[in-house]
Design an enzyme around this catalytic site. Structure first.
Site, PDB file in Angstrom:
ATOM      1  N   HIS A   1       0.789  -1.234   0.000  1.00 50.21           N
ATOM      2  CA  HIS A   1       0.000   0.000   0.000  1.00 50.21           C
ATOM      3  C   HIS A   1       0.820   1.282   0.000  1.00 50.21           C
ATOM      4  O   HIS A   1       0.249   2.370  -0.122  1.00 50.21           O
ATOM      5  CB  HIS A   1      -0.970   0.025   1.183  1.00 50.21           C
ATOM      6  CG  HIS A   1      -0.311   0.318   2.506  1.00 50.21           C
ATOM      7  ND1 HIS A   1       0.290  -0.651   3.263  1.00 50.21           N
ATOM      8  CD2 HIS A   1      -0.163   1.475   3.199  1.00 50.21           C
ATOM      9  CE1 HIS A   1       0.768  -0.097   4.367  1.00 50.21           C
ATOM     10  NE2 HIS A   1       0.514   1.185   4.358  1.00 50.21           N
TER      11      HIS A   1
HETATM   12  C1  UD1 Z   1      -2.095   6.028   5.305  1.00 47.77           C
HETATM   13  C2  UD1 Z   1      -0.836   6.522   5.986  1.00 47.77           C
HETATM   14  C3  UD1 Z   1       0.218   5.420   6.023  1.00 47.77           C
HETATM   15  C4  UD1 Z   1      -0.334   4.136   6.606  1.00 47.77           C
HETATM   16  C5  UD1 Z   1      -1.622   3.761   5.920  1.00 47.77           C
HETATM   17  C6  UD1 Z   1      -2.230   2.593   6.643  1.00 47.77           C
HETATM   18  C7  UD1 Z   1      -0.391   8.925   5.644  1.00 47.77           C
HETATM   19  C8  UD1 Z   1       0.455   9.916   4.948  1.00 47.77           C
HETATM   20  N1  UD1 Z   1      -0.251   7.658   5.267  1.00 47.77           N
HETATM   21  O1  UD1 Z   1      -1.773   5.750   3.961  1.00 47.77           O
HETATM   22  O2  UD1 Z   1       1.301   5.841   6.825  1.00 47.77           O
HETATM   23  O3  UD1 Z   1       0.603   3.112   6.435  1.00 47.77           O
HETATM   24  O4  UD1 Z   1      -2.548   4.856   5.977  1.00 47.77           O
HETATM   25  O5  UD1 Z   1      -3.132   1.882   5.889  1.00 47.77           O
HETATM   26  O6  UD1 Z   1      -1.147   9.275   6.521  1.00 47.77           O
HETATM   27  N2  UD1 Z   1      -8.900   5.176   0.441  1.00 47.77           N
HETATM   28  C9  UD1 Z   1     -10.138   4.606   0.276  1.00 47.77           C
HETATM   29  N3  UD1 Z   1     -10.855   4.300   1.397  1.00 47.77           N
HETATM   30  C10 UD1 Z   1     -10.411   4.517   2.653  1.00 47.77           C
HETATM   31  C11 UD1 Z   1      -9.154   5.105   2.808  1.00 47.77           C
HETATM   32  C12 UD1 Z   1      -8.405   5.426   1.698  1.00 47.77           C
HETATM   33  O7  UD1 Z   1     -10.592   4.384  -0.844  1.00 47.77           O
HETATM   34  O8  UD1 Z   1     -11.122   4.202   3.622  1.00 47.77           O
HETATM   35  C13 UD1 Z   1      -8.098   5.475  -0.774  1.00 47.77           C
HETATM   36  C14 UD1 Z   1      -8.305   6.878  -1.327  1.00 47.77           C
HETATM   37  O9  UD1 Z   1      -8.225   6.791  -2.720  1.00 47.77           O
HETATM   38  C15 UD1 Z   1      -7.091   7.608  -0.798  1.00 47.77           C
HETATM   39  C16 UD1 Z   1      -6.026   6.544  -0.772  1.00 47.77           C
HETATM   40  O10 UD1 Z   1      -6.721   5.346  -0.431  1.00 47.77           O
HETATM   41  O11 UD1 Z   1      -6.738   8.702  -1.593  1.00 47.77           O
HETATM   42  C17 UD1 Z   1      -4.929   6.809   0.225  1.00 47.77           C
HETATM   43  O12 UD1 Z   1      -5.464   7.001   1.539  1.00 47.77           O
HETATM   44  P1  UD1 Z   1      -4.664   7.892   2.618  1.00 47.77           P
HETATM   45  O13 UD1 Z   1      -5.342   7.799   3.916  1.00 47.77           O
HETATM   46  O14 UD1 Z   1      -4.398   9.247   2.072  1.00 47.77           O
HETATM   47  O15 UD1 Z   1      -3.265   7.194   2.693  1.00 47.77           O
HETATM   48  P2  UD1 Z   1      -2.881   5.665   2.862  1.00 47.77           P
HETATM   49  O16 UD1 Z   1      -2.198   5.217   1.634  1.00 47.77           O
HETATM   50  O17 UD1 Z   1      -4.055   4.905   3.328  1.00 47.77           O
HETATM   51  N1  UDP Z   2      -4.325  -5.312   8.551  1.00 54.05           N
HETATM   52  C1  UDP Z   2      -5.592  -5.877   8.560  1.00 54.05           C
HETATM   53  N2  UDP Z   2      -6.143  -6.273   7.364  1.00 54.05           N
HETATM   54  C2  UDP Z   2      -5.466  -6.156   6.183  1.00 54.05           C
HETATM   55  C3  UDP Z   2      -4.171  -5.588   6.193  1.00 54.05           C
HETATM   56  C4  UDP Z   2      -3.631  -5.164   7.399  1.00 54.05           C
HETATM   57  O1  UDP Z   2      -6.204  -6.030   9.604  1.00 54.05           O
HETATM   58  O2  UDP Z   2      -6.041  -6.534   5.140  1.00 54.05           O
HETATM   59  C5  UDP Z   2      -3.763  -4.854   9.831  1.00 54.05           C
HETATM   60  C6  UDP Z   2      -2.475  -5.524  10.225  1.00 54.05           C
HETATM   61  O3  UDP Z   2      -2.721  -6.725  10.912  1.00 54.05           O
HETATM   62  C7  UDP Z   2      -1.821  -4.478  11.125  1.00 54.05           C
HETATM   63  C8  UDP Z   2      -2.320  -3.172  10.548  1.00 54.05           C
HETATM   64  O4  UDP Z   2      -3.432  -3.491   9.713  1.00 54.05           O
HETATM   65  O5  UDP Z   2      -2.302  -4.618  12.458  1.00 54.05           O
HETATM   66  C9  UDP Z   2      -1.235  -2.532   9.733  1.00 54.05           C
HETATM   67  O6  UDP Z   2      -1.750  -1.443   9.064  1.00 54.05           O
HETATM   68  P1  UDP Z   2      -1.241  -0.958   7.638  1.00 54.05           P
HETATM   69  O7  UDP Z   2      -0.505  -2.036   6.952  1.00 54.05           O
HETATM   70  O8  UDP Z   2      -2.426  -0.385   6.958  1.00 54.05           O
HETATM   71  O9  UDP Z   2      -0.319   0.282   8.019  1.00 54.05           O
HETATM   72  P2  UDP Z   2       1.201   0.467   8.478  1.00 54.05           P
HETATM   73  O10 UDP Z   2       1.458  -0.457   9.606  1.00 54.05           O
HETATM   74  O11 UDP Z   2       2.074   0.214   7.292  1.00 54.05           O
HETATM   75  O12 UDP Z   2       1.255   1.900   8.844  1.00 54.05           O
END
Ligand code: UD1
Ligand code: UDP
Length: 367
Positions: free
Chosen positions: A206
């Site tokens: 991601h």
């Molecule tokens: C964010 C965090 C990242 C973390 C990740 C966990 C920042 C800068 N990044 O990244 O550190 O590892 O969350 O998962 O805060 N979207 C959906 N539905 C949702 C959420 C997001 O469709 O419920 C899509 C949207 O197109 C959005 C994109 O995902 O633009 C990115 O979401 P965003 O929250 O900006 O960043 P993450 O990549 O999720």
């Molecule tokens: N996770 C989950 N379902 C998924 C992928 C991740 O429950 O399909 C959980 C995972 O077990 C961990 C957390 O999400 O506890 C990690 O979050 P993510 O990978 O989104 O973010 P990061 O740790 O890289 O910030």
């Protein structure tokens, strides 16, 4: 006497729900907690599912900020969080990790001179091109209490000149992992996906560098296409939209060995981690959980903010190099003993103890 203090907890993204599940439970026995969800993640499988699985209390505020560019998303959060903090007047603000919700929470609190406690302070990968590195540097600069998941995080903070308030608590994700492991084994997700325990690879991707840069997408997803065993791929919505744009989504979705799914809830995902023969990921949380599950981890970056997993021989950082990914997936079999690098599974209690000690005798951090 415990309910004297009011703490506003700010969360917004999937990994923060997981971490807050641990601390909120303890905090609520000793303080008043006001839970604020920024709305950074909003799909049921990225947010609501975690509140259900982990019995996290309903947020007192959902700011429904949603997605956007970094500046816009953080800016909108900042304005709304500022008003919330003015209305609530807490004694302390509690933030988690390194997302834009963390950054906005830290800025809003600091400008109002409210002390900040930061869970998961101190990890670094020393690249300012990584958005999370910027967020954690700023959040740490503004914090009064630094709760470190590892001794490496403690050392990073010491090297940057922080001493007061730096505490090794261990990783709250280990607390939750230990508490949920037995329940996760009851999940039927393996049957639903048609895979067998110990006979598949679990992959999560991601990070923007791995979903938005075409060369890296080709290497990573090209490698997944060539893995010669089932691959379970619960895909983050960020990856879905970018794969669709560059034409990879259909290829991956139609590959007979790949089980492309929506993001999984915490318990089903933990079951998948426990059953995986190997885990391929760019997630900071999943790297640590792979270590807790004692599964080989192949990380899609050149380095990691969790070097203990590599130093102890459980994680290989292979970057987005197709041959290295395939080689690691096929041949990496760690067997080294593990240490208590992530603590003893009681991080939640230690964090709340330290918060209460501070609140009873606050230091003038914004003098
Ligand atoms: C964010 C965090 C990242 C973390 C990740 C966990 C920042 C800068 N990044 O990244 O550190 O590892 O969350 O998962 O805060 N979207 C959906 N539905 C949702 C959420 C997001 O469709 O419920 C899509 C949207 O197109 C959005 C994109 O995902 O633009 C990115 O979401 P965003 O929250 O900006 O960043 P993450 O990549 O999720
Ligand atoms: N996770 C989950 N379902 C998924 C992928 C991740 O429950 O399909 C959980 C995972 O077990 C961990 C957390 O999400 O506890 C990690 O979050 P993510 O990978 O989104 O973010 P990061 O740790 O890289 O910030």
């Amino acid at each position: 006497m415990g309910t004297r203090y009011k703490v506003v907890t700010i969360i917004g993204a999937r990994p923060q729900f997981v971490k807050a599940a641990v601390v909120s439970r303890v905090l609520r026995t000793r303080c008043q907690e006001v839970l604020v969800h920024t709305g950074q993640h909003y799909d049921h499988e990225m947010s609501g599912a975690f509140f259900e699985d982990l019995q996290i209390p309903e947020p007192d505020y959902n700011l429904a900020i949603g997605s956007g560019s970094h500046g816009r998303q953080t800016g909108e959060m900042l304005g709304r969080l500022e008003q919330t903090l003015i209305d609530e007047r807490p004694d302390m603000v509690l933030i988690y990790g390194d997302t834009n919700s963390t950054l906005a929470g830290a800025l809003a609190a600091a400008k109002l001179h409210i002390p900040i406690a930061h869970v998961e302070a101190g990890p670094r990968n020393f690249s300012m091109r990584v958005p999370e590195e910027v967020n954690r540097l700023v959040a740490d600069r503004l914090s009064a209490l630094f709760f470190c998941a590892t001794q490496t995080s403690v050392a990073n903070l010491h090297n940057e000149g922080y001493r007061d308030g730096v505490v090794f608590t261990g990783d709250v994700m280990l607390d939750l992992h230990l508490a949920m492991r037995e329940r996760a084994l009851e999940s039927d997700v393996l049957e639903r996906l048609g895979v067998e325990h110990g006979r598949y690879v679990l992959a999560t991707i991601h990070r923007p560098r791995n979903t938005d840069i075409d060369d890296r997408v080709h290497s990573i997803f090209g490698a997944l296409m060539e893995i010669d065993e089932p691959v379970v791929l619960p895909l983050h919505p960020r990856a879905v939209s970018h794969l669709q744009r560059v034409g990879w989504y259909e290829k991956v979705a139609s590959a007979s060995h790949i089980r492309l799914t929506k993001p999984q809830g915490y318990l089903d995902f933990l079951r998948l981690e426990l059953g995986a023969r190997a885990i391929v990921t760019d997630s900071g949380g999943v790297q640590r959980e792979a270590y807790f599950c004692q599964r080989p981890c192949v990380t899609l970056f050149p380095n990691t903010a969790w070097p203990e997993t590599v130093d102890e021989g459980w994680n290989l950082c292979v970057d987005a190099d197709k041959d290295r990914i395939l080689d690691a997936v096929r041949t990496f079999v760690p067997d080294s003993p593990q240490t208590a690098a992530f603590g003893d599974g009681h991080a939640g209690e230690k964090i709340v103890d330290e918060m209460l000690k501070y609140l009873a005798d606050p230091r003038p951090i914004y003098a």
